[in-house]
Design a protein around this motif. Structure first.
Motif, PDB file in Angstrom:
ATOM      1  N   GLY A 147       0.867  -1.139   0.024  1.00  0.00           N
ATOM      2  CA  GLY A 147       0.107   0.062   0.008  1.00  0.00           C
ATOM      3  C   GLY A 147       0.993   1.122  -0.001  1.00  0.00           C
ATOM      4  N   THR A 148       0.285   2.492   0.116  1.00  0.00           N
ATOM      5  CA  THR A 148       0.740   3.708   0.045  1.00  0.00           C
ATOM      6  C   THR A 148       1.856   3.867   1.464  1.00  0.00           C
ATOM      7  OG1 THR A 148      -1.043   4.656   1.380  1.00  0.00           O
ATOM      8  CG2 THR A 148      -1.050   4.671  -0.847  1.00  0.00           C
ATOM      9  N   LYS A 149       1.650   3.172   2.519  1.00  0.00           N
ATOM     10  CA  LYS A 149       2.379   3.241   3.492  1.00  0.00           C
ATOM     11  C   LYS A 149       3.702   2.140   3.885  1.00  0.00           C
ATOM     12  CE  LYS A 149      -0.846   6.099   6.059  1.00  0.00           C
ATOM     13  NZ  LYS A 149      -1.352   6.365   7.505  1.00  0.00           N
ATOM     14  N   ALA A 150       3.741   1.450   2.721  1.00  0.00           N
ATOM     15  CA  ALA A 150       4.582   0.425   2.728  1.00  0.00           C
ATOM     16  C   ALA A 150       6.215   0.915   3.520  1.00  0.00           C
ATOM     17  CB  ALA A 150       4.856  -0.129   1.412  1.00  0.00           C
ATOM     18  N   GLY A 151       6.698   0.002   4.210  1.00  0.00           N
ATOM     19  CA  GLY A 151       7.788   0.262   4.881  1.00  0.00           C
ATOM     20  C   GLY A 151       7.871   1.179   6.298  1.00  0.00           C
ATOM     21  N   THR A 152       6.576   1.789   6.480  1.00  0.00           N
ATOM     22  CA  THR A 152       6.341   2.497   7.435  1.00  0.00           C
ATOM     23  C   THR A 152       5.693   1.988   8.685  1.00  0.00           C
ATOM     24  OG1 THR A 152       4.497   3.550   6.746  1.00  0.00           O
ATOM     25  CG2 THR A 152       6.567   4.443   6.348  1.00  0.00           C
ATOM     26  N   SER A 153       5.666   2.330  10.058  1.00  0.00           N
ATOM     27  CA  SER A 153       5.150   1.778  10.945  1.00  0.00           C
ATOM     28  C   SER A 153       3.570   2.594  10.976  1.00  0.00           C
ATOM     29  CB  SER A 153       5.603   2.087  12.273  1.00  0.00           C
ATOM     30  OG  SER A 153       4.845   1.738  13.507  1.00  0.00           O
ATOM     31  N   VAL A 154       2.595   1.862  10.733  1.00  0.00           N
ATOM     32  CA  VAL A 154       1.245   2.296  10.590  1.00  0.00           C
ATOM     33  C   VAL A 154       0.494   2.435  12.106  1.00  0.00           C
ATOM     34  CG1 VAL A 154       1.018   1.845   8.222  1.00  0.00           C
ATOM     35  CG2 VAL A 154       0.224   0.012  10.070  1.00  0.00           C
ATOM     36  N   ALA A 155       1.196   1.734  13.008  1.00  0.00           N
ATOM     37  CA  ALA A 155       0.261   1.591  14.576  1.00  0.00           C
ATOM     38  C   ALA A 155       1.481   0.996  15.492  1.00  0.00           C
ATOM     39  CB  ALA A 155      -0.797   0.522  14.512  1.00  0.00           C
ATOM     40  N   CYS A 156       1.265   1.562  16.614  1.00  0.00           N
ATOM     41  CA  CYS A 156       2.344   0.996  17.809  1.00  0.00           C
ATOM     42  C   CYS A 156       1.368   0.870  18.965  1.00  0.00           C
ATOM     43  CB  CYS A 156       3.258   2.124  18.048  1.00  0.00           C
ATOM     44  SG  CYS A 156       4.352   1.468  19.443  1.00  0.00           S
ATOM     45  N   ILE A 157       1.236  -0.192  19.667  1.00  0.00           N
ATOM     46  CA  ILE A 157       0.559  -0.592  20.729  1.00  0.00           C
ATOM     47  C   ILE A 157       1.649  -0.954  22.019  1.00  0.00           C
ATOM     48  CG2 ILE A 157      -1.730  -0.663  19.619  1.00  0.00           C
ATOM     49  CD1 ILE A 157      -1.103  -3.885  19.750  1.00  0.00           C
ATOM     50  N   GLU A 158       1.159  -0.631  23.031  1.00  0.00           N
ATOM     51  CA  GLU A 158       2.116  -1.047  24.203  1.00  0.00           C
ATOM     52  C   GLU A 158       1.106  -1.529  25.466  1.00  0.00           C
ATOM     53  OE1 GLU A 158       5.947   0.933  25.646  1.00  0.00           O
ATOM     54  OE2 GLU A 158       4.179   2.185  26.677  1.00  0.00           O
ATOM     55  N   ALA A 159       1.445  -2.589  26.132  1.00  0.00           N
ATOM     56  CA  ALA A 159       0.562  -3.054  27.335  1.00  0.00           C
ATOM     57  C   ALA A 159       1.557  -3.066  28.416  1.00  0.00           C
ATOM     58  CB  ALA A 159      -0.151  -4.247  27.074  1.00  0.00           C
ATOM     59  N   THR A 160       1.159  -2.168  29.630  1.00  0.00           N
ATOM     60  CA  THR A 160       2.131  -2.596  30.637  1.00  0.00           C
ATOM     61  C   THR A 160       1.530  -3.712  31.623  1.00  0.00           C
ATOM     62  OG1 THR A 160       2.509  -0.042  30.977  1.00  0.00           O
ATOM     63  CG2 THR A 160       2.764  -1.350  33.054  1.00  0.00           C
ATOM     64  N   VAL A 161       2.343  -4.424  31.974  1.00  0.00           N
ATOM     65  CA  VAL A 161       1.924  -5.808  32.516  1.00  0.00           C
ATOM     66  C   VAL A 161       2.328  -5.837  33.854  1.00  0.00           C
ATOM     67  CG1 VAL A 161       2.410  -8.524  32.328  1.00  0.00           C
ATOM     68  CG2 VAL A 161       2.388  -6.978  30.053  1.00  0.00           C
ATOM     69  N   SER A 162       1.616  -6.363  34.720  1.00  0.00           N
ATOM     70  CA  SER A 162       1.665  -6.634  36.240  1.00  0.00           C
ATOM     71  C   SER A 162       1.478  -7.965  36.788  1.00  0.00           C
ATOM     72  CB  SER A 162       0.672  -5.715  37.177  1.00  0.00           C
ATOM     73  OG  SER A 162       0.871  -5.902  38.446  1.00  0.00           O
ATOM     74  N   ASN A 163       2.262  -8.390  37.738  1.00  0.00           N
ATOM     75  CA  ASN A 163       1.794  -9.886  38.214  1.00  0.00           C
ATOM     76  C   ASN A 163       0.907  -9.788  39.394  1.00  0.00           C
ATOM     77  OD1 ASN A 163       3.480  -8.802  40.199  1.00  0.00           O
ATOM     78  ND2 ASN A 163       5.325  -9.838  39.847  1.00  0.00           N
ATOM     79  N   GLY A 164       0.148  -8.842  39.543  1.00  0.00           N
ATOM     80  CA  GLY A 164      -0.893  -8.608  40.569  1.00  0.00           C
ATOM     81  C   GLY A 164      -0.175  -8.534  42.217  1.00  0.00           C
ATOM     82  N   LYS A 165       1.143  -8.445  42.163  1.00  0.00           N
ATOM     83  CA  LYS A 165       1.704  -8.270  43.499  1.00  0.00           C
ATOM     84  C   LYS A 165       2.083  -6.784  43.676  1.00  0.00           C
ATOM     85  CE  LYS A 165       3.695 -13.013  43.699  1.00  0.00           C
ATOM     86  NZ  LYS A 165       4.918 -13.918  43.739  1.00  0.00           N
ATOM     87  N   THR A 166       2.012  -6.283  44.732  1.00  0.00           N
ATOM     88  CA  THR A 166       2.216  -4.863  44.914  1.00  0.00           C
ATOM     89  C   THR A 166       2.757  -4.420  46.324  1.00  0.00           C
ATOM     90  OG1 THR A 166       1.333  -2.324  44.883  1.00  0.00           O
ATOM     91  CG2 THR A 166      -0.033  -4.254  45.429  1.00  0.00           C
ATOM     92  N   VAL A 167       3.488  -3.351  46.554  1.00  0.00           N
ATOM     93  CA  VAL A 167       3.925  -2.865  47.841  1.00  0.00           C
ATOM     94  C   VAL A 167       2.982  -2.021  48.381  1.00  0.00           C
ATOM     95  CG1 VAL A 167       6.469  -3.625  47.433  1.00  0.00           C
ATOM     96  CG2 VAL A 167       5.349  -1.398  46.692  1.00  0.00           C
ATOM     97  N   ASP A 168       1.968  -1.433  47.613  1.00  0.00           N
ATOM     98  CA  ASP A 168       0.759  -0.722  47.735  1.00  0.00           C
ATOM     99  C   ASP A 168      -0.191  -1.514  48.818  1.00  0.00           C
ATOM    100  OD1 ASP A 168      -1.071   1.126  48.335  1.00  0.00           O
ATOM    101  OD2 ASP A 168      -1.831   1.486  46.348  1.00  0.00           O
ATOM    102  N   LEU A 169       0.195  -1.620  50.209  1.00  0.00           N
ATOM    103  CA  LEU A 169      -0.493  -2.606  51.065  1.00  0.00           C
ATOM    104  C   LEU A 169      -1.205  -1.701  52.178  1.00  0.00           C
ATOM    105  CD1 LEU A 169       2.091  -5.134  51.352  1.00  0.00           C
ATOM    106  CD2 LEU A 169       0.101  -5.269  49.666  1.00  0.00           C
ATOM    107  N   LEU A 170      -2.545  -2.176  52.342  1.00  0.00           N
ATOM    108  CA  LEU A 170      -3.073  -1.488  53.370  1.00  0.00           C
ATOM    109  C   LEU A 170      -2.353  -1.655  54.933  1.00  0.00           C
ATOM    110  CD1 LEU A 170      -5.756  -0.086  53.936  1.00  0.00           C
ATOM    111  CD2 LEU A 170      -6.949  -2.020  54.333  1.00  0.00           C
ATOM    112  N   GLY A 171      -1.867  -2.837  55.037  1.00  0.00           N
ATOM    113  CA  GLY A 171      -1.393  -3.045  56.448  1.00  0.00           C
ATOM    114  C   GLY A 171      -0.007  -1.910  56.672  1.00  0.00           C
ATOM    115  N   VAL A 172       0.796  -1.678  55.610  1.00  0.00           N
ATOM    116  CA  VAL A 172       1.690  -0.747  55.751  1.00  0.00           C
ATOM    117  C   VAL A 172       1.348   0.585  56.077  1.00  0.00           C
ATOM    118  CG1 VAL A 172       3.634   0.532  54.629  1.00  0.00           C
ATOM    119  CG2 VAL A 172       3.157  -2.063  54.066  1.00  0.00           C
ATOM    120  N   LYS A 173       0.231   0.820  55.660  1.00  0.00           N
ATOM    121  CA  LYS A 173      -0.528   2.335  55.652  1.00  0.00           C
ATOM    122  C   LYS A 173      -1.037   2.293  57.363  1.00  0.00           C
ATOM    123  CE  LYS A 173      -2.052   2.679  50.904  1.00  0.00           C
ATOM    124  NZ  LYS A 173      -3.215   2.687  50.123  1.00  0.00           N
TER     125      LYS A 173
END
Length: 735
Positions: A147-173
């Protein structure tokens, strides 16, 4: 539609699964699919994914639009803590991805699930098992090959992944808040029992620790891109800034804002339909987002556009594909589950809830002590000073709470002036900004005025500052943690807070400016603390210098997070983990020290004996009914006959002019003969104008190192210089 998106998401999660723990209790989750280039042909306003190794499935809820119609290649990059460990270019035609060979346009909006091959979890970096707040990202460039945009990036997507563990804990507060609160309350009880030296040390340590918690919370308030672990750790201490989420109170704040002409944000309420990007800094990422926002609103009705524009001005940028971008203070509010337009009222109301609750508790304790004394549950002289002067004590406690609330109130009030949530809230911001700073400024002025008077009369600032119970109970919160000669140090401390608050609240869109300013401020604070060492003793100086050192290191880390040095991403990832570990260790050590010192004081027969008497001889000036012997009973009866209250008979009226700033013991009284002691300890006789009342201080020896006494000074038994010049003596008698 599921088949259109199913293939790339399947590929995405096959690759992301490489960083997942194999433990069945671990999960992989992502709450936003962000675009990483302008004019991206694939965008998503909602993206929620949860992957469970136990089920070997990924559950996807997405609302996205694709405008790409071409043959494409997927350029996939996976990184963890800034370290890229997987990079591969994949042709969707080679893996038979339906709908992507070639890629077709369409709208996606149906939830679905994807099966994940268990072999995809075969290679797992060990860091994924050990650290909470996993800083992992999956970025896919969609490159056109036709197509007309051959050789170029037509989209870029990024996902930030977490393992569900955090130091934002109610007990620390809860743990940090309870320990600090109990330490402050314990210092009040210890002081009421007559152990003023121990009480002042416990209170000074608790106040220093609270200021450290607030400094960590301020790190999370800056408009700088922070690693996930730093965001979560600083969120643990936002309670010290009054940022606490209570459901029914949030409803009240929303109602108040709307009823006073404001427009409430609805980000929290729309999380089921809209994703929020919480890791963007103000510049340069906000500018492109604002441009996308303007293009997206070109066809929106005026009423909707006006509401969205007001949110954009307050930092709630909405992109052209529908998701929101929050940063800095808004980021903290979002993570706390508070609408950004309710944050100011949340912090302000909690500050005054604590003040009202404390006032009610003090009044209730006064009533209980009186009932207990009459019923003989306690001795008649227990908490006697508090019972006779509880209103003065209450004023001092409220001033101390005002000092603790000075940083959050100043930051939130200044920030509210930039947000303009409603006219009424702006009026409140101006009023409380002036009220809190004015009250503390007036208190500092009174302390300096009293200290100057004490120096002019007694050549020692500690005399009036510590001998009069009204002065000590009302204004002591400003100077008791410092040595007597550094009574003025509260002024630099207040200025430090105000300047720091200005940069945090007013420079939200300039993260680099914030980082440089905070680095200079913290460097100045550290140098001043290390050189002057204004605190009461070496232990408190070491305690506070350690806090200043950690704050300075945190400022250096913030400067690194701005990418001003152009360092690779892995540096930011490692520095984020180091910041968390450093502050966690420092917090733990300081908490243990505070707990240990408080417990030892409670379980020691003589708590004051644990601490060396300060060189300024303040202890000899302090009046404590529990430390006076039975020889003062006749003096107490005489004071009662004169109509004076025990413990509060000095007659010092702090609200009057300069003429009233000397204790009554130095007003015109009949001369009495008193025994004093010279440097050799030999008794000598000297005239003294002090009345022989129950306020006489315990006998004390002269410290040769004291800079406030002349070489030939004699110390009378009340702890004051006995060789007052004739001019000064006549001046006293004239009064």
């Amino acid at each position: 539609m599921a088949s259109l998106l199913g293939a790339p998401l399947l590929l995405l999660f096959y690759l992301v699964a490489l960083i997942l723990p194999t433990n069945a209790e671990n999960i992989l989750q992502s709450s936003s699919l962000n675009t990483c280039q302008d004019n991206s042909g694939f965008t998503a306003s909602l993206f929620n994914v949860v992957y469970s190794p136990k089920d070997e499935k990924a559950y996807v809820n997405i609302s996205a639009i694709s405008t790409i119609e071409a043959n494409v290649l997927f350029d996939v990059l996976i990184s963890i803590y800034g370290y890229s460990f997987f990079h591969k270019v994949i042709n969707p035609c080679d893996v038979n991805l339906a709908g992507f060979c070639p890629m077709v346009s369409g709208k996606l909006g149906n939830p679905f699930s994807l099966d994940i091959d268990p072999s995809a979890t075969g290679v797992i970096p060990s860091i994924a098992y050990q650290f909470p707040d996993l800083d992992a990202k999956v970025r896919i460039f969609i490159n056109a090959t036709s197509g007309t945009k051959a050789g170029t990036s037509v989209a870029c997507i990024e996902a930030t992944v977490s393992n569900g563990k955090t130091v934002d804990l109610l007990g620390v507060k809860w743990a940090s808040a309870i320990v600090t609160g109990l330490a402050l309350a314990s210092s009040a009880v210890i002081s009421g029992l007559g152990h003023s030296n121990a009480a002042s040390h416990v209170a000074a340590s608790a106040l220093a620790l609270t200021s450290y918690f607030q400094a960590q919370a301020m790190v999370g308030l800056v408009g700088i891109k922070l690693p996930p672990v730093v965001q979560s750790w600083t969120q643990d201490f936002q309670w010290s800034m009054g940022i606490i989420n209570v459901g029914f109170m949030q409803d009240i704040f929303t109602w108040y804002q709307r009823s006073t002409g404001g427009t409430a944000a609805t980000i929290i309420d729309t999380l089921e339909n809209v994703s929020v990007e919480v890791q963007k800094r103000a510049a340069p990422l906000i500018a492109p987002a604002a441009g996308l926002f303007r293009r997206a609103t070109a066809m929106v009705p005026r009423s909707v556009l006006k509401h969205a524009s007001s949110l954009a001005k307050r930092g709630n940028i909405q992109t052209d594909y529908g998701s929101y971008v929050v940063y800095g203070i808004q980021r903290v509010a979002f993570r706390a589950g508070i609408e950004t337009t309710n944050l100011f009222m949340t912090g302000l109301i909690f500050f005054y809830i604590i003040m009202v609750a404390t006032a009610l508790f003090v009044a209730a304790w006064k009533g209980f002590c009186e009932v207990a004394a009459k019923a003989r549950w306690i001795k008649s002289d227990t908490f006697l000073e508090f019972r006779n002067g509880w209103l003065t004590v209450l004023k001092g406690i409220l001033f101390r709470i005002t000092l603790i609330g000075h940083p959050p109130v100043t930051i939130l009030c200044l920030w509210e002036l930039t947000q303009k949530d409603s006219p009424a809230e702006m009026v409140l911001a101006v009023f409380f900004l002036l009220f809190v700073n004015g009250a503390l400024g007036f208190a500092a002025y009174k302390v300096i005025r009293i200290a100057h008077r004490s120096v002019s009369l007694h050549r020692n600032p500690a005399y009036i500052l510590f001998s009069d119970p009204q002065t000590l109970n009302k204004w002591g919160f400003l100077y008791i943690q410092f040595r007597a000669s550094a009574y003025y140090f509260i002024i630099p401390l207040l200025c430090y807070t105000v300047v720091k608050s200005f940069f945090i609240s007013l420079a939200q869109r300039a993260g680099t400016v914030q980082a440089i300013a905070l680095l200079i401020i913290e460097a100045g604070a550290l140098i001043t603390a290390a050189v002057m060492r204004p605190w009461m003793d070496k232990k408190m100086s070491s305690f506070n210098i350690a806090i200043c050192s950690v704050n300075f290191v945190n400022a250096i880390f913030l400067l690194i997070f701005t990418n001003i040095f152009g360092q690779p991403d892995i540096v930011n990832g490692v520095v984020g983990v180091v910041l968390w570990i450093l502050n966690a260790v420092c917090t733990l050590v300081l908490l243990i020290m505070l707990i240990a010192s408080t417990l030892i004081v409670f379980f020691t027969d003589n708590p004051d004996g644990r601490y060396k008497f300060m060189a300024d001889d303040r202890t000899s000036f302090m009046k404590s009914q529990s430390q006076l012997g039975t020889t003062n009973e006749l003096d107490a009866l005489g004071a009662t006959a004169r109509g004076e209250k025990p413990g509060y008979g000095s007659g010092m009226d702090l609200e009057d002019g300069d003429n009233s700033i000397a204790p009554s013991s130095f007003r015109q009284q009949p001369h009495s003969r008193s025994t004093s002691f010279n440097r050799t300890g030999a008794p000598s006789t000297a005239h003294s104008t002090s009345s022989n009342s129950h306020h006489d201080r315990p006998r004390t020896s002269v410290d040769p190192a004291m800079p406030f006494l002349s070489s030939g000074a004699n110390i009378s038994r009340n702890g004051s210089p006995s060789n007052v010049s004739a001019g000064n003596r006549s001046q006293h008698n004239a009064r």
